[in-house]
Design a protein around this motif. Sequence first.
Motif, short mmCIF file in Angstrom:
data_model
loop_
_atom_site.label_atom_id
_atom_site.label_comp_id
_atom_site.label_asym_id
_atom_site.label_seq_id
_atom_site.Cartn_x
_atom_site.Cartn_y
_atom_site.Cartn_z
N ASP A 1 0.84 -1.20 0.00
CA ASP A 1 0.00 0.00 0.00
C ASP A 1 0.88 1.25 0.00
N GLU B 1 1.12 4.06 1.67
CA GLU B 1 1.70 4.56 2.92
C GLU B 1 2.91 3.74 3.34
N GLU C 1 2.91 4.67 -6.47
CA GLU C 1 3.62 5.37 -5.39
C GLU C 1 5.12 5.42 -5.66
N LYS D 1 -10.03 0.48 -3.13
CA LYS D 1 -10.89 1.44 -2.45
C LYS D 1 -10.09 2.50 -1.70
N GLY D 2 -8.79 2.30 -1.63
CA GLY D 2 -7.96 3.25 -0.88
C GLY D 2 -7.60 4.47 -1.70
N SER D 3 -6.76 5.32 -1.11
CA SER D 3 -6.32 6.54 -1.80
C SER D 3 -5.25 6.20 -2.82
#
Length: 350
Positions: free
Chosen positions: A105, A107, A145, A347-349
Amino acid sequence: MTSSVAVKRVPLGSQGMEVSALGLGCMSMTSYYGPPKEEEEMVKLIHHAVGLGVTLLDTADIYGPHTNEILVGKAIKGIREKVQIATKFGIGSNPGGNGRAIRGDPEYVRACCEGSLKRLGVDCIDLYYQHRVDTSVPIEITVGELKKLVAEGKVKYVGLSEASASEIRRAHAVHPITAVQIEWSLWVRDVENDIIPTCRELGIGIVPYSPLGRGFFAGNIKAEDLAEGDFRKREVSFFQGDNLAKNQILLKRVAKIAEEKKCTTSQLALAWVIHKGAGKAVPIPGTTKIANLESNIASLGVKLTEEDIKALEDAVPPEEVAGERYTAQMLSFGWQNAKTPPLSSWKGSV
């Protein structure tokens, strides 16, 4: 066979990265193959490697964890401009401390990058790999990312490790992938079916790890030779039970060919990977001994004909290799042909 073979610089992938034709895997200096080695000696080894032209240094945040990056960071002080640092993120500990967890993810990716930069003492990571594919996060999100980190100057080139051909394609569509790290050796050849052809098609460099079969082709390893804490005893089934003895039969065949070529079994096995890479692969054999480092470099001077290649592959046919490169438990961990969900499911950012 000993030699002062020059280590040339070669392109890795098609994005502009240039590295030594042979890299150095640093994992065993601090973890996995028994107790950590003496730090001062490992720093000397890394400096010796760089002095001989081996400049691609491979590490990861999970090695230790963290201690390997700290060691490499100490070793490259004062010689940063001479080396290319490859490190990895993606394998961590579960929050409760029970076993491993794979995360991709955004982050986590960013936090890992910041941690590695600090431990290595650098402003930019030359080659940053996703160590293992997170099957709960679309790979487009993870690589997205990484793309931001490249734009920010914290990462120069992006890589993947142990990804499937489809994952490589999906990732490459988001941001150019410079290199894919895979296990590739005389006794691990399934990557030749689709992963290597995919990398060649897309202009992605190949970085074979464990090209000596986790040390197997370096000599006559016996079960009792493996130190307590050596992960080969518990996680690599090639070395477990009767498998090791059965595989020794294959090693004897390789030794016979090595004798004819006037080189060691390790040099022959490494030369095979180099030859199969056809100038598109940069192996990263690991070692903790200067003599082994120099021997590995000498493998660059071992010339193999197509007849030699056939003889070696006939000597170690995949169907006769006893065991797997990991135990069944490790393979069930999702480290082979991992499939991430489609981007539409995220569904995350972003």
